[in-house]
Scaffold this motif. Structure first.
Motif, PDB file in Angstrom:
ATOM      1  N   ASP A   1       0.837  -1.202   0.000  1.00 20.39           N
ATOM      2  CA  ASP A   1       0.000   0.000   0.000  1.00 20.39           C
ATOM      3  C   ASP A   1       0.873   1.254   0.000  1.00 20.39           C
ATOM      4  O   ASP A   1       0.586   2.236  -0.685  1.00 20.39           O
ATOM      5  N   GLN A   2       1.968   1.209   0.741  1.00 19.53           N
ATOM      6  CA  GLN A   2       2.899   2.337   0.757  1.00 19.53           C
ATOM      7  C   GLN A   2       3.582   2.489  -0.598  1.00 19.53           C
ATOM      8  O   GLN A   2       3.771   3.618  -1.094  1.00 19.53           O
ATOM      9  N   LEU A   3       3.940   1.361  -1.206  1.00 22.34           N
ATOM     10  CA  LEU A   3       4.545   1.412  -2.534  1.00 22.34           C
ATOM     11  C   LEU A   3       3.592   2.000  -3.561  1.00 22.34           C
ATOM     12  O   LEU A   3       4.008   2.726  -4.472  1.00 22.34           O
ATOM     13  N   LYS A   4       2.312   1.704  -3.437  1.00 20.77           N
ATOM     14  CA  LYS A   4       1.312   2.254  -4.350  1.00 20.77           C
ATOM     15  C   LYS A   4       1.303   3.773  -4.290  1.00 20.77           C
ATOM     16  O   LYS A   4       1.305   4.459  -5.321  1.00 20.77           O
ATOM     17  N   LYS A   5       1.302   4.328  -3.085  1.00 15.66           N
ATOM     18  CA  LYS A   5       1.288   5.789  -2.925  1.00 15.66           C
ATOM     19  C   LYS A   5       2.579   6.399  -3.470  1.00 15.66           C
ATOM     20  O   LYS A   5       2.545   7.425  -4.174  1.00 15.66           O
ATOM     21  N   LEU A   6       3.711   5.785  -3.149  1.00 15.73           N
ATOM     22  CA  LEU A   6       5.000   6.337  -3.569  1.00 15.73           C
ATOM     23  C   LEU A   6       5.180   6.271  -5.085  1.00 15.73           C
ATOM     24  O   LEU A   6       5.609   7.247  -5.711  1.00 15.73           O
TER      25      LEU A   6
ATOM     26  N   ARG B   1       2.855   5.963  -7.425  1.00 13.70           N
ATOM     27  CA  ARG B   1       1.899   6.836  -8.132  1.00 13.70           C
ATOM     28  C   ARG B   1       2.355   8.290  -8.076  1.00 13.70           C
ATOM     29  O   ARG B   1       2.207   9.022  -9.058  1.00 13.70           O
ATOM     30  N   ARG B   2       2.887   8.699  -6.950  1.00 13.84           N
ATOM     31  CA  ARG B   2       3.429  10.054  -6.850  1.00 13.84           C
ATOM     32  C   ARG B   2       4.601  10.222  -7.816  1.00 13.84           C
ATOM     33  O   ARG B   2       4.707  11.238  -8.513  1.00 13.84           O
ATOM     34  N   ARG B   3       5.459   9.217  -7.868  1.00 16.78           N
ATOM     35  CA  ARG B   3       6.588   9.287  -8.791  1.00 16.78           C
ATOM     36  C   ARG B   3       6.103   9.380 -10.232  1.00 16.78           C
ATOM     37  O   ARG B   3       6.621  10.165 -11.033  1.00 16.78           O
ATOM     38  N   ARG B   4       5.093   8.576 -10.580  1.00 10.83           N
ATOM     39  CA  ARG B   4       4.567   8.587 -11.942  1.00 10.83           C
ATOM     40  C   ARG B   4       4.017   9.968 -12.304  1.00 10.83           C
ATOM     41  O   ARG B   4       4.200  10.461 -13.416  1.00 10.83           O
ATOM     42  N   GLN B   5       3.342  10.618 -11.366  1.00 12.17           N
ATOM     43  CA  GLN B   5       2.814  11.961 -11.602  1.00 12.17           C
ATOM     44  C   GLN B   5       3.936  12.957 -11.864  1.00 12.17           C
ATOM     45  O   GLN B   5       3.843  13.807 -12.761  1.00 12.17           O
ATOM     46  N   LEU B   6       5.001  12.868 -11.076  1.00 15.65           N
ATOM     47  CA  LEU B   6       6.129  13.786 -11.256  1.00 15.65           C
ATOM     48  C   LEU B   6       6.845  13.531 -12.579  1.00 15.65           C
ATOM     49  O   LEU B   6       7.262  14.473 -13.254  1.00 15.65           O
TER      50      LEU B   6
ATOM     51  N   ILE C   1      11.457   4.365  -2.477  1.00 16.11           N
ATOM     52  CA  ILE C   1      10.791   3.178  -3.034  1.00 16.11           C
ATOM     53  C   ILE C   1      11.683   1.949  -2.888  1.00 16.11           C
ATOM     54  O   ILE C   1      11.220   0.859  -2.523  1.00 16.11           O
ATOM     55  N   VAL C   2      12.974   2.100  -3.168  1.00  9.56           N
ATOM     56  CA  VAL C   2      13.912   0.978  -3.062  1.00  9.56           C
ATOM     57  C   VAL C   2      13.955   0.453  -1.633  1.00  9.56           C
ATOM     58  O   VAL C   2      13.969  -0.767  -1.397  1.00  9.56           O
ATOM     59  N   VAL C   3      13.951   1.360  -0.657  1.00 14.11           N
ATOM     60  CA  VAL C   3      14.005   0.950   0.750  1.00 14.11           C
ATOM     61  C   VAL C   3      12.726   0.211   1.143  1.00 14.11           C
ATOM     62  O   VAL C   3      12.772  -0.852   1.773  1.00 14.11           O
TER      63      VAL C   3
ATOM     64  N   GLU D   1       6.389  -0.683  -8.309  1.00 13.63           N
ATOM     65  CA  GLU D   1       5.144  -0.172  -8.891  1.00 13.63           C
ATOM     66  C   GLU D   1       4.148  -1.302  -9.129  1.00 13.63           C
ATOM     67  O   GLU D   1       2.950  -1.162  -8.857  1.00 13.63           O
ATOM     68  N   LEU D   2       4.617  -2.433  -9.616  1.00 17.49           N
ATOM     69  CA  LEU D   2       3.733  -3.576  -9.850  1.00 17.49           C
ATOM     70  C   LEU D   2       3.177  -4.118  -8.536  1.00 17.49           C
ATOM     71  O   LEU D   2       1.988  -4.426  -8.434  1.00 17.49           O
ATOM     72  N   ALA D   3       4.029  -4.228  -7.529  1.00 13.72           N
ATOM     73  CA  ALA D   3       3.563  -4.709  -6.226  1.00 13.72           C
ATOM     74  C   ALA D   3       2.525  -3.763  -5.631  1.00 13.72           C
ATOM     75  O   ALA D   3       1.529  -4.202  -5.044  1.00 13.72           O
ATOM     76  N   GLY D   4       2.734  -2.457  -5.806  1.00 11.95           N
ATOM     77  CA  GLY D   4       1.774  -1.480  -5.289  1.00 11.95           C
ATOM     78  C   GLY D   4       0.437  -1.536  -5.992  1.00 11.95           C
ATOM     79  O   GLY D   4      -0.618  -1.433  -5.356  1.00 11.95           O
ATOM     80  N   GLU D   5       0.446  -1.711  -7.309  1.00  6.74           N
ATOM     81  CA  GLU D   5      -0.804  -1.735  -8.068  1.00  6.74           C
ATOM     82  C   GLU D   5      -1.546  -3.065  -7.907  1.00  6.74           C
ATOM     83  O   GLU D   5      -2.771  -3.086  -7.870  1.00  6.74           O
TER      84      GLU D   5
END
Length: 430
Positions: free
Chosen positions: A173-178, A180-185, A295-297, A321-325
């Motif tokens: 869930d944390q990876l999803k937020k991180l 998605r934010r990265r993708r937006q940037l 994200i790596v951490v 990103e795949l794990a988050g989605e």
């Protein structure tokens, strides 16, 4: 609303709060299905207010609106609890999730222990076309969701419209937020770079030829080093060498451009825009790098991200990103369901002797983008995968179809992700 305004599907009967066996249509087989007794709660999600309907399978008990704030959430749970205590039925909540407007109510619902269902907006719209209402209102949408909630017990198709929401792994869930934010940037950076390149080509055509790509860090720092674009044509070599990333090689290239530098009249007002864009891109790159480190951490504590990362070429960012989605593999009833979700499997579109396929509309675009990037790197690193891709191209497949076929070979399963060793050389099963 009177109880008679809400009906179960034809052939469905209820005896109080008890479940009864229901006959199944001939096309469904001879086995009986059991109607589950539950307190159904439907929510039509809005940006500021949400329409809510509560039913017990026989009638709509109450309809109301709540505001998207603490007072509205407290009112929602107060009314649901009153009906739960009165009916002694388990609570099942169905709501839309498009646009993120359901947050944080969806999380609060799961924390209460209620079963949460996600309503597929596209399929709900098709359902309303088949069984049209006299008008389109939030109240009518709530009624349609309640109808679907009851139908899912007796009609398999409706279960694909309303899917159960699984509690995601905390790290995923944390990876999803991180991610998605990265993708937006990243998307913002690309938009600004495209605009910057177009403006620079119009204001000073020769300047854009100094570098291979306007997104090079040394070139962006060069643009951002002065407040007036025209001053760049007069910088001395000593000043150029002070710009981080510019060495003697690029300093000589810039010095060769300076005597022929030309600027259009609009540099007076477009020049500051170009400089502002260059500085914004540098800020975005710094933010993206920070996010990627985070994200790596986090991915190191995600079992799914680590499993995916073990596939050659996928890397920690695409894996995260795949794990988050995906969140949890248990969301999917089959391997093919997950493959469709991440955009690696088309849908059949056969008619008579014509055999073709079409892309699914229910694809997670972020997961598909991550898969396409990862598969491209995978093909570069694994010779067997490269051979398979070229084989598909020789068969007449397009570039993207070849990548998708290769992505399908990285087969997702309910036990994890597996890679066929004969295809991927250093493949693993996880």
């Amino acid at each position: 609303m009177p109880p008679s305004s809400f009906f179960l599907p034809r052939g469905v009967f209820r005896d109080g709060a008890e479940s009864v066996a229901l006959p199944v249509d001939e096309t469904e087989g001879r086995k009986g299905l059991v109607m589950k007794a539950e307190l159904s709660v439907a929510i039509d999600v809005g940006s500021g207010k949400h329409a809510v309907g509560i039913g017990d399978g026989r009638a709509i008990l109450e309809e109301f609106e709540i505001t998207h704030d603490r007072a509205g959430f407290e009112e929602f749970f107060r009314k649901v609890e009153l009906h739960r205590l009165a009916s002694r039925l388990p609570v099942v909540v169905a709501m839309e999730g498009t646009g993120g407007w359901a947050r944080p109510l969806d999380g609060m619902i799961m924390e209460r222990g209620y079963e949460l269902l996600n309503v597929n907006n596209v399929k709900l719209a098709r359902f309303k076309e088949i069984f049209p209402a006299p008008a389109k209102t939030d109240r009518i949408d709530v009624q349609k969701i309640l109808e679907l909630m009851q139908m899912r017990h007796v009609l398999a198709t409706s279960r694909r419209v309303i899917e159960p929401v699984m509690q995601p792994d905390a790290m995923n869930d944390q990876l999803k937020k991180l991610t998605r934010r990265r993708r937006q940037l990243v998307d913002e950076k690309n938009r600004i770079l495209n605009r910057l390149g177009a403006d620079l080509h119009a204001v000073s055509p020769g300047m854009s030829k100094i570098t291979v790509a306007t997104g090079n860090l040394w070139f962006l720092r060069f643009l951002a080093s002065r407040d007036d674009l025209r001053k760049l044509a007069r910088l001395k070599e000593s000043s150029l060498l002070k710009v981080r990333g510019i060495g003697k090689k690029w300093a000589s290239v810039i010095r060769a451009w300076q005597p022929t530098a030309s600027f259009s009249p609009e540099v007076e007002w477009v020049g500051p825009m170009i400089i502002a864009d260059a500085r914004r891109v540098l800020e975005l790159i710094a933010q993206i790098n920070t996010l990627e480190e985070h994200i790596v951490v986090v991915a190191q504590d995600s079992a799914m991200a680590q499993q995916i990362d073990s596939i050659p070429g996928f890397g920690p960012i695409c894996s995260g990103e795949l794990a988050g989605e995906i969140a949890t593999i248990n969301r999917f009833r089959s391997d093919s369901g997950l493959a469709i979700y991440i955009g690696m499997a088309p849908l059949s579109k056969d008619s008579g002797e014509s055999k073709s396929s079409k892309p699914s509309k229910q694809v997670n675009r972020r997961a598909k983008a991550a898969m396409m990037t990862a598969v491209a790197r995978h093909i570069e690193q694994v010779p067997q995968s490269r051979d398979y891709y070229e084989k598909k191209r020789a068969e007449g497949k397009t570039h993207n179809q070849g990548w998708s076929n290769q992505g399908w070979r990285v087969t997702p399963s309910n036990q994890g992700w597996r890679v066929t060793p004969s295809l991927f050389g250093s493949g693993v099963r996880i």
